[in-house]
Design an enzyme around this catalytic site. Structure first.
Site, PDB file in Angstrom:
ATOM      1  N   CYS A   1      17.450  21.620  13.181  1.00 13.61           N
ATOM      2  CA  CYS A   1      16.601  22.782  12.930  1.00 13.61           C
ATOM      3  C   CYS A   1      17.488  23.900  12.388  1.00 13.61           C
ATOM      4  O   CYS A   1      17.423  25.032  12.845  1.00 13.61           O
ATOM      5  CB  CYS A   1      15.848  23.192  14.196  1.00 13.61           C
ATOM      6  SG  CYS A   1      16.895  23.568  15.594  1.00 13.61           S
TER       7      CYS A   1
ATOM      8  N   ARG B   1      19.212  19.747  31.534  1.00 17.36           N
ATOM      9  CA  ARG B   1      18.120  19.529  30.570  1.00 17.36           C
ATOM     10  C   ARG B   1      17.430  18.184  30.783  1.00 17.36           C
ATOM     11  O   ARG B   1      16.256  18.024  30.455  1.00 17.36           O
ATOM     12  CB  ARG B   1      18.648  19.658  29.137  1.00 17.36           C
ATOM     13  CG  ARG B   1      18.973  21.118  28.770  1.00 17.36           C
ATOM     14  CD  ARG B   1      19.680  21.234  27.430  1.00 17.36           C
ATOM     15  NE  ARG B   1      18.895  20.806  26.298  1.00 17.36           N
ATOM     16  CZ  ARG B   1      18.033  21.561  25.629  1.00 17.36           C
ATOM     17  NH1 ARG B   1      17.840  22.808  25.993  1.00 17.36           N
ATOM     18  NH2 ARG B   1      17.375  21.081  24.599  1.00 17.36           N
TER      19      ARG B   1
ATOM     20  N   GLU C   1      19.644  12.241  27.310  1.00 16.70           N
ATOM     21  CA  GLU C   1      20.052  13.645  27.181  1.00 16.70           C
ATOM     22  C   GLU C   1      21.386  13.825  27.895  1.00 16.70           C
ATOM     23  O   GLU C   1      21.529  13.476  29.072  1.00 16.70           O
ATOM     24  CB  GLU C   1      18.963  14.561  27.768  1.00 16.70           C
ATOM     25  CG  GLU C   1      19.393  16.011  27.944  1.00 16.70           C
ATOM     26  CD  GLU C   1      19.877  16.693  26.660  1.00 16.70           C
ATOM     27  OE1 GLU C   1      19.253  16.525  25.600  1.00 16.70           O
ATOM     28  OE2 GLU C   1      20.910  17.398  26.728  1.00 16.70           O
TER      29      GLU C   1
ATOM     30  N   ALA D   1      16.199  16.105  25.194  1.00 16.46           N
ATOM     31  CA  ALA D   1      15.579  17.199  25.961  1.00 16.46           C
ATOM     32  C   ALA D   1      15.233  18.378  25.052  1.00 16.46           C
ATOM     33  O   ALA D   1      15.963  18.640  24.102  1.00 16.46           O
ATOM     34  CB  ALA D   1      16.545  17.680  27.045  1.00 16.46           C
ATOM     35  N   PRO D   2      14.119  19.067  25.307  1.00 13.68           N
ATOM     36  CA  PRO D   2      13.212  18.911  26.456  1.00 13.68           C
ATOM     37  C   PRO D   2      12.168  17.804  26.313  1.00 13.68           C
ATOM     38  O   PRO D   2      11.398  17.588  27.246  1.00 13.68           O
ATOM     39  CB  PRO D   2      12.533  20.280  26.524  1.00 13.68           C
ATOM     40  CG  PRO D   2      12.526  20.774  25.110  1.00 13.68           C
ATOM     41  CD  PRO D   2      13.790  20.258  24.487  1.00 13.68           C
ATOM     42  N   GLY D   3      12.110  17.130  25.168  1.00 15.02           N
ATOM     43  CA  GLY D   3      11.236  15.961  25.119  1.00 15.02           C
ATOM     44  C   GLY D   3      10.134  16.005  24.075  1.00 15.02           C
ATOM     45  O   GLY D   3       9.270  15.133  24.067  1.00 15.02           O
ATOM     46  N   GLY D   4      10.168  17.006  23.196  1.00 16.43           N
ATOM     47  CA  GLY D   4       9.129  17.096  22.165  1.00 16.43           C
ATOM     48  C   GLY D   4       9.026  15.813  21.355  1.00 16.43           C
ATOM     49  O   GLY D   4       7.941  15.257  21.161  1.00 16.43           O
ATOM     50  N   LYS D   5      10.192  15.324  20.932  1.00 17.27           N
ATOM     51  CA  LYS D   5      10.149  14.149  20.047  1.00 17.27           C
ATOM     52  C   LYS D   5       9.988  12.864  20.860  1.00 17.27           C
ATOM     53  O   LYS D   5       9.318  11.936  20.426  1.00 17.27           O
ATOM     54  CB  LYS D   5      11.390  14.120  19.164  1.00 17.27           C
ATOM     55  CG  LYS D   5      11.579  15.507  18.535  1.00 17.27           C
ATOM     56  CD  LYS D   5      11.995  15.626  17.188  1.00 17.27           C
ATOM     57  CE  LYS D   5      11.969  17.058  16.673  1.00 17.27           C
ATOM     58  NZ  LYS D   5      12.711  18.093  17.406  1.00 17.27           N
TER      59      LYS D   5
HETATM   60  C1  LIG Z   1      17.799  19.935  19.116  1.00 16.83           C
HETATM   61  S1  LIG Z   1      18.014  19.598  20.785  1.00 16.83           S
HETATM   62  C2  LIG Z   1      16.952  18.243  21.041  1.00 16.83           C
HETATM   63  C3  LIG Z   1      15.501  18.576  21.056  1.00 16.83           C
HETATM   64  C4  LIG Z   1      14.633  17.394  21.436  1.00 16.83           C
HETATM   65  N1  LIG Z   1      14.877  16.263  20.563  1.00 16.83           N
HETATM   66  C5  LIG Z   1      13.161  17.722  21.412  1.00 16.83           C
HETATM   67  O1  LIG Z   1      12.477  17.425  20.444  1.00 16.83           O
HETATM   68  O2  LIG Z   1      12.657  18.290  22.406  1.00 16.83           O
HETATM   69  C6  LIG Z   1      19.578  18.854  20.835  1.00 16.83           C
HETATM   70  C7  LIG Z   1      19.997  18.279  22.176  1.00 16.83           C
HETATM   71  O3  LIG Z   1      21.303  17.699  21.996  1.00 16.83           O
HETATM   72  C8  LIG Z   1      22.000  17.828  23.219  1.00 16.83           C
HETATM   73  N2  LIG Z   1      23.469  17.695  22.971  1.00 16.83           N
HETATM   74  C9  LIG Z   1      24.430  18.642  23.052  1.00 16.83           C
HETATM   75  N3  LIG Z   1      25.643  18.115  22.781  1.00 16.83           N
HETATM   76  C10 LIG Z   1      25.444  16.804  22.532  1.00 16.83           C
HETATM   77  C11 LIG Z   1      26.314  15.721  22.224  1.00 16.83           C
HETATM   78  N4  LIG Z   1      27.620  15.899  22.079  1.00 16.83           N
HETATM   79  N5  LIG Z   1      25.762  14.510  22.060  1.00 16.83           N
HETATM   80  C12 LIG Z   1      24.430  14.329  22.190  1.00 16.83           C
HETATM   81  N6  LIG Z   1      23.570  15.309  22.474  1.00 16.83           N
HETATM   82  C13 LIG Z   1      24.065  16.538  22.651  1.00 16.83           C
HETATM   83  C14 LIG Z   1      21.600  19.188  23.728  1.00 16.83           C
HETATM   84  O4  LIG Z   1      21.787  19.277  25.130  1.00 16.83           O
HETATM   85  C15 LIG Z   1      20.122  19.278  23.301  1.00 16.83           C
HETATM   86  O5  LIG Z   1      19.282  18.920  24.362  1.00 16.83           O
END
Ligand SMILES: C[S@@+](CC[C@H](N)C(=O)[O-])C[C@H]1O[C@@H](n2cnc3c(N)ncnc32)[C@H](O)[C@@H]1O
Length: 455
Positions: free
Chosen positions: A233, A140, A135, A113-117
């Site tokens: 990031c 999210r 997710e 989430a939010p789904g860019g990748k």
């Molecule tokens: C950097 S963001 C992802 C962005 C997404 N890939 C995009 O491109 O839109 C990281 C995500 O990891 C999730 N997250 C948090 N704790 C986590 C865990 N223990 N295991 C897996 N995912 C987790 C968060 O809720 C968040 O949505």
């Protein structure tokens, strides 16, 4: 733009960057670059460039990515509602380019989430193969599903699970896995004030522990010969080279592989974590060296070769659709695309399409497949998701909305038009925006209430 950076963070960056530190800090005085990625499931890049109302220039590392001007607001344009593009931070586009999913691949996006990748992966799969988009956060995952729907993606399963629970279910299933890990977000300080406020040395360390656990789980789900990309990031070596160094020491069946190094991309820094020299194969994107925010990307390969015996079976035991005649009636009457030949099954009142059989029992499933619609009062009601995945030539009846009608439709109003009775796909410049149902010249509005907006 005034950004207040915490002192501990600045001290740390000075030690790492040395002579480049001043240049790095000066970047905080500039606005972040803005970009969109064309959704090639709906429109080719060439076609989009012909109709784009924005002044665009290419993102060098992604052939579907384009910078737009600071004054433009593509998020408010109807082309956003119809899913012609996804607004995405330009550096983030480099991640899926490194993963390089191919049509037919089984791909897991572990923190989606939010789904860019995920939406980028789906456009590269071109509808063939399967994307499992997961997710952990239940709020999210809703936003993720909305974006997947808007982009009209069909070959997807959306899960709301932890990596550990998925690991038990999907040993050696995926050809490619993306771990876009939760991180301290140092690379997004220009875009996200919360990341600045939440930053601390303790949080960096706790993120790195969590990242190691997530990668351990992901490793087991990859097939031998498969590719895994790890990205963050953030700048901190503890969350980047440090995590990969730990991973390689504990997973001797993995090796690092090179990522295409675009001009301005930096390599990994083994010296920052006292790690192996191979860590130079990682890639770092710095805001003072390229037109984008901070990112770290690593590409790993699981040694061995593909064993297609592990591939999920493409043949589905199609569950009986109790009310299938109702769906087939709808399909015959309104669709030119032969969706009734797909792998369909019914859960509750909903009809889903799933390209591969997967055992999802015991998991928190948000969407077990592409939701075509549901049975309501002895009738089939097509989903908004179905509308978003259809092209104008896929249906028998379209009505192209004109000027003020677009606004009225997305506000939820009924419309008057000279069309035959029944389901009609409403379009903007020929791109689907949702369903209407016509009765005697009045089109009832089926635009989802949650998406109606009043800009
Ligand atoms: C950097 S963001 C992802 C962005 C997404 N890939 C995009 O491109 O839109 C990281 C995500 O990891 C999730 N997250 C948090 N704790 C986590 C865990 N223990 N295991 C897996 N995912 C987790 C968060 O809720 C968040 O949505």
């Amino acid at each position: 733009m005034v950004i207040k950076i915490k002192e501990d963070f600045a001290k740390k960056m000075k030690l790492l960057l040395k002579d480049d530190f001043e240049k790095f800090m000066m970047e905080y005085e500039n606005e972040p670059y803005k970009a969109l990625r064309v959704n090639t499931l709906k429109i080719s890049v060439e076609e989009f460039l012909k109709i784009s109302p924005f002044d665009l220039s290419p993102v060098p590392w992604c052939d579907t990515g384009f910078y737009y001007n600071q004054d433009d607001k593509p998020g408010k344009h109807y082309y956003h509602d119809v899913g012609l593009y996804y607004i995405q931070e330009p550096s983030a586009m480099a991640v899926v380019e490194a993963l390089n999913p191919m049509p037919g691949d089984m791909v897991l996006d572990l923190s989606a989430a939010p789904g860019g990748k995920s939406t980028h992966i789906a456009s590269k799969l071109k509808g063939e193969g399967l994307l499992v988009s997961n997710e952990i956060n239940s709020k999210r995952v809703k936003v993720l599903a909305e974006n997947i729907e808007r982009m009209g993606i069909r070959n997807v399963v959306i899960l709301n699970e932890s990596p550990e629970r998925l690991e038990n279910k999907f040993a050696r299933v995926f050809d490619k896995i993306l771990v876009d890990a939760p991180c301290s977000g140092e690379g997004m300080f220009r875009k996200d004030e919360i990341a600045i406020n939440e930053w601390s040395l303790e949080n960096v360390l706790s993120c790195s522990l969590r990242q190691k656990k997530i990668l351990d789980s992901a490793a087991n789900m990859l097939k031998p010969g498969g590719i895994m990309v790890y990205s963050t990031c953030t700048f901190s070596p503890e969350e980047n080279e440090g995590v990969i160094d730990y991973f390689l020491k504990n997973h001797s069946d993995f090796e690092l592989i090179e990522i295409y190094n675009h001009e301005g991309f930096d390599n990994g820094h083994p010296e920052w974590v006292n790690g192996c020299s191979d860590l130079k194969k990682c890639v770092r994107l710095w805001p003072h060296l390229i037109k984008g925010e901070g990112h770290f990307i690593t590409k790993l390969r699981k040694k061995g070769s593909f064993n297609d015996g592990n591939k999920a079976s493409k043949k589905l035991n199609i569950k009986k659709i109790a009310a299938k005649d109702l769906f087939y009636d709808f399909s015959k009457k309104y669709l030119k695309a032969r969706l009734d030949e797909l792998n369909l099954y019914q859960i509750g009142q909903h009809v889903y399409y799933v390209p591969y059989e997967m055992n999802l029992s015991g998991l928190k499933v948000y969407k077990p497949g592409f939701d075509l619609g549901q049975f309501k009062k002895e009738r089939f009601e097509p989903s908004h998701w179905l509308a978003m995945s259809l092209k104008k030539d896929d249906v028998n009846m379209i009505y192209n909305l004109k000027d003020k009608e677009i606004e009225r439709y997305i506000h939820g109003e009924t419309l008057n038009a000279d069309v035959d009775d029944g389901w009609v796909l409403l379009t903007v410049d020929g791109y689907s925006i949702g369903w209407g149902k016509a009765v005697k010249g009045v089109i009832k509005n089926f635009y989802p209430k949650s998406l109606r907006n009043y800009r």
